[in-house]
Design a protein around this motif. Sequence first.
Motif, PDB file in Angstrom:
ATOM      1  N   GLU A 216       0.799  -1.228   0.000  1.00 30.56           N
ATOM      2  CA  GLU A 216       0.000   0.000   0.000  1.00 30.56           C
ATOM      3  C   GLU A 216       0.826   1.270   0.000  1.00 30.56           C
ATOM      4  O   GLU A 216       0.279   2.374  -0.023  1.00 30.56           O
ATOM      5  N   TRP A 217       2.153   1.136   0.007  1.00 32.77           N
ATOM      6  CA  TRP A 217       2.987   2.297   0.320  1.00 32.77           C
ATOM      7  C   TRP A 217       3.265   3.221  -0.860  1.00 32.77           C
ATOM      8  O   TRP A 217       3.742   4.337  -0.672  1.00 32.77           O
ATOM      9  N   GLU A 218       2.968   2.804  -2.087  1.00 38.52           N
ATOM     10  CA  GLU A 218       3.270   3.679  -3.224  1.00 38.52           C
ATOM     11  C   GLU A 218       2.253   4.820  -3.307  1.00 38.52           C
ATOM     12  O   GLU A 218       1.113   4.706  -2.852  1.00 38.52           O
ATOM     13  N   ASP A 219       2.681   5.939  -3.908  1.00 36.31           N
ATOM     14  CA  ASP A 219       1.891   7.172  -3.869  1.00 36.31           C
ATOM     15  C   ASP A 219       0.558   7.061  -4.604  1.00 36.31           C
ATOM     16  O   ASP A 219      -0.361   7.850  -4.342  1.00 36.31           O
ATOM     17  N   THR A 220       0.458   6.125  -5.524  1.00 34.24           N
ATOM     18  CA  THR A 220      -0.800   5.978  -6.255  1.00 34.24           C
ATOM     19  C   THR A 220      -1.934   5.511  -5.350  1.00 34.24           C
ATOM     20  O   THR A 220      -3.108   5.749  -5.653  1.00 34.24           O
ATOM     21  N   TRP A 221      -1.595   4.827  -4.253  1.00 36.52           N
ATOM     22  CA  TRP A 221      -2.626   4.370  -3.311  1.00 36.52           C
ATOM     23  C   TRP A 221      -2.803   5.424  -2.235  1.00 36.52           C
ATOM     24  O   TRP A 221      -1.840   5.892  -1.625  1.00 36.52           O
ATOM     25  N   THR A 222      -4.039   5.830  -1.981  1.00 41.37           N
ATOM     26  CA  THR A 222      -4.312   6.932  -1.063  1.00 41.37           C
ATOM     27  C   THR A 222      -5.129   6.463   0.135  1.00 41.37           C
ATOM     28  O   THR A 222      -5.700   5.365   0.138  1.00 41.37           O
ATOM     29  N   HIS A 223      -5.203   7.324   1.124  1.00 43.54           N
ATOM     30  CA  HIS A 223      -6.037   7.049   2.294  1.00 43.54           C
ATOM     31  C   HIS A 223      -7.492   6.837   1.879  1.00 43.54           C
ATOM     32  O   HIS A 223      -8.165   5.922   2.370  1.00 43.54           O
ATOM     33  N   ALA A 224      -7.979   7.672   0.968  1.00 39.44           N
ATOM     34  CA  ALA A 224      -9.358   7.529   0.507  1.00 39.44           C
ATOM     35  C   ALA A 224      -9.570   6.170  -0.158  1.00 39.44           C
ATOM     36  O   ALA A 224     -10.621   5.535   0.017  1.00 39.44           O
ATOM     37  N   ASP A 225      -8.573   5.711  -0.925  1.00 43.67           N
ATOM     38  CA  ASP A 225      -8.663   4.382  -1.535  1.00 43.67           C
ATOM     39  C   ASP A 225      -8.769   3.303  -0.462  1.00 43.67           C
ATOM     40  O   ASP A 225      -9.529   2.338  -0.598  1.00 43.67           O
ATOM     41  N   GLY A 226      -7.979   3.464   0.601  1.00 47.43           N
ATOM     42  CA  GLY A 226      -7.982   2.477   1.673  1.00 47.43           C
ATOM     43  C   GLY A 226      -9.326   2.393   2.374  1.00 47.43           C
ATOM     44  O   GLY A 226      -9.833   1.300   2.643  1.00 47.43           O
ATOM     45  N   VAL A 227      -9.917   3.548   2.670  1.00 43.60           N
ATOM     46  CA  VAL A 227     -11.221   3.574   3.330  1.00 43.60           C
ATOM     47  C   VAL A 227     -12.276   2.936   2.434  1.00 43.60           C
ATOM     48  O   VAL A 227     -13.092   2.117   2.881  1.00 43.60           O
ATOM     49  N   GLU A 228     -12.253   3.273   1.152  1.00 39.72           N
ATOM     50  CA  GLU A 228     -13.234   2.719   0.219  1.00 39.72           C
ATOM     51  C   GLU A 228     -13.085   1.196   0.111  1.00 39.72           C
ATOM     52  O   GLU A 228     -14.087   0.468   0.106  1.00 39.72           O
ATOM     53  N   LEU A 229     -11.845   0.710   0.036  1.00 39.00           N
ATOM     54  CA  LEU A 229     -11.634  -0.728  -0.098  1.00 39.00           C
ATOM     55  C   LEU A 229     -12.031  -1.459   1.175  1.00 39.00           C
ATOM     56  O   LEU A 229     -12.617  -2.549   1.122  1.00 39.00           O
ATOM     57  N   TYR A 230     -11.728  -0.882   2.320  1.00 39.52           N
ATOM     58  CA  TYR A 230     -12.143  -1.478   3.595  1.00 39.52           C
ATOM     59  C   TYR A 230     -13.661  -1.636   3.630  1.00 39.52           C
ATOM     60  O   TYR A 230     -14.187  -2.703   3.963  1.00 39.52           O
ATOM     61  N   ASP A 231     -14.371  -0.584   3.285  1.00 36.26           N
ATOM     62  CA  ASP A 231     -15.832  -0.627   3.310  1.00 36.26           C
ATOM     63  C   ASP A 231     -16.368  -1.615   2.279  1.00 36.26           C
ATOM     64  O   ASP A 231     -17.351  -2.327   2.535  1.00 36.26           O
ATOM     65  N   TYR A 232     -15.735  -1.666   1.115  1.00 38.84           N
ATOM     66  CA  TYR A 232     -16.186  -2.584   0.067  1.00 38.84           C
ATOM     67  C   TYR A 232     -16.059  -4.035   0.520  1.00 38.84           C
ATOM     68  O   TYR A 232     -17.001  -4.827   0.380  1.00 38.84           O
ATOM     69  N   VAL A 233     -14.924  -4.387   1.090  1.00 41.30           N
ATOM     70  CA  VAL A 233     -14.702  -5.760   1.534  1.00 41.30           C
ATOM     71  C   VAL A 233     -15.675  -6.133   2.646  1.00 41.30           C
ATOM     72  O   VAL A 233     -16.282  -7.212   2.646  1.00 41.30           O
ATOM     73  N   ARG A 234     -15.864  -5.229   3.605  1.00 38.24           N
ATOM     74  CA  ARG A 234     -16.776  -5.511   4.715  1.00 38.24           C
ATOM     75  C   ARG A 234     -18.230  -5.581   4.232  1.00 38.24           C
ATOM     76  O   ARG A 234     -19.061  -6.263   4.840  1.00 38.24           O
ATOM     77  N   SER A 235     -18.551  -4.906   3.136  1.00 43.32           N
ATOM     78  CA  SER A 235     -19.912  -4.989   2.597  1.00 43.32           C
ATOM     79  C   SER A 235     -20.178  -6.366   2.010  1.00 43.32           C
ATOM     80  O   SER A 235     -21.330  -6.816   1.976  1.00 43.32           O
TER      81      SER A 235
END
Length: 451
Positions: A216-235
């Motif tokens: 997750e450490w490269e600049d293309t991945w953002t905090h907003a991406d992380g939150v969205e993916l977390y919510d998507y997986v939990r959904s």
Amino acid sequence: MKKPAHLLLFTFLLTALFSCQPKKSEETAQDPEDHMEWWREARFGMFIHWGLYAIPAGEWNGTTNHAEWIRTTAKIPLEEYDQFLDEFNPVKFDADAWVKMAKDAGMKYIVITSKHHDGFGLFDSETSDYDVMATPFKRDILKELSEACKKAGIKLCFYHSIMDWHHPDYLPRREWEQNRSVEGAEFPRYVDYMKAQLKELITNYGELGVLWFDGEWEDTWTHADGVELYDYVRSLQPNIIINNRVDKGRQGMAGLTKEGDFVGDFGTPEQEIPAIGLPGVDWESCMTMNDHWGYNSHDDNWKSSEDLIRKLVDIASKGGNFLLNIGPKADGTFPQESIERLADIGDWMDVYSESVYGTQASPIAEVEWGRITQKKTENSTRIYLHVFDWPESGQLELEGLKGRLTKAGMLTNDFDKFRVDVDEKNQRYVVNLPDVAPNTIDEVLWLDFRE
């Protein structure tokens, strides 16, 4: 043993630095906390790094220090690395045998690389031709493992890399890939591809325990991406556990999330154990048995069974989980050194697992002769004394334990031969030990206290 002033200062600073628990996003904050209950009870799991990189076994053009990162560390062009697809044929792979070795070692869950950074999938994916079905093996490895885990009562979990060195839309390219164009590449399209693969993993392989993200450490991945993916997986699976590497904010190999509104259910120290306990923080130390995650046939720097058992206990005494890695060979078997260490750990766990499973961190400061874990019930607490170094004095001195001591004993198989006497004065306890330790790696005594 009194800690020196500089160590006390370090402990204070470390506590302040790591005081932040990974958080759920607002969308999923209402989910019950008990989705973590099995994971906290388990304390011990198996990590498996396996893929095309097992074929070169760590060697490339005379260098022998590679493993799962070999495509980057050896700077192998994509078209050359892709030739491993035609060689991947692990005919000795036996999912039941793998799961049995994990279970016999006392492990409660398995985390395997569904896809590592090289982009190759160990499963039958409808979204990609870069998977196990494109190899001579043509068997869905994750499907076979899911069936074996279900039979054995082991939680199956997947490691999935956010980074992908193969997909044309993943950015950035490796800095040495000067001949691989980025023209037409769209990172959001890659994210859609990754989410489609994750949906396959979550819906096609039964109930999963953990999705373990990385890369997750490269600049293309953002905090907003992380939150969205977390919510998507939990959904897709509300009770699934997700590590903090889904988001930004991880503080290097220490693995814990810095202060801020970051998502993730637990921290991920890598190749290290936090120096102190971290109250209120869920964390898991992942660690190799030698120096590499993927298989390297030249790596003989194996940790001893004693060291691994004591690391498991050290981690449990600080309230964490231990995720111990295996790097299978290209033929689908575990290295013999790994098999031997799993067996040794299993022998110890057969007798002493009670002092690991479902325990919490030590209620008192670190002791010089070993470690302490505890297990609480409604009205009592059992304190487990893990004795690494049997004292010449034949006594263990303890203070700071709360409650009324009601009973004491040992977990050894030969408990009838040993007696534990405890002298008490003003909540200071002197535990009188037998002359000889029944287990020289870690003998465990227990003390029961009533509130």
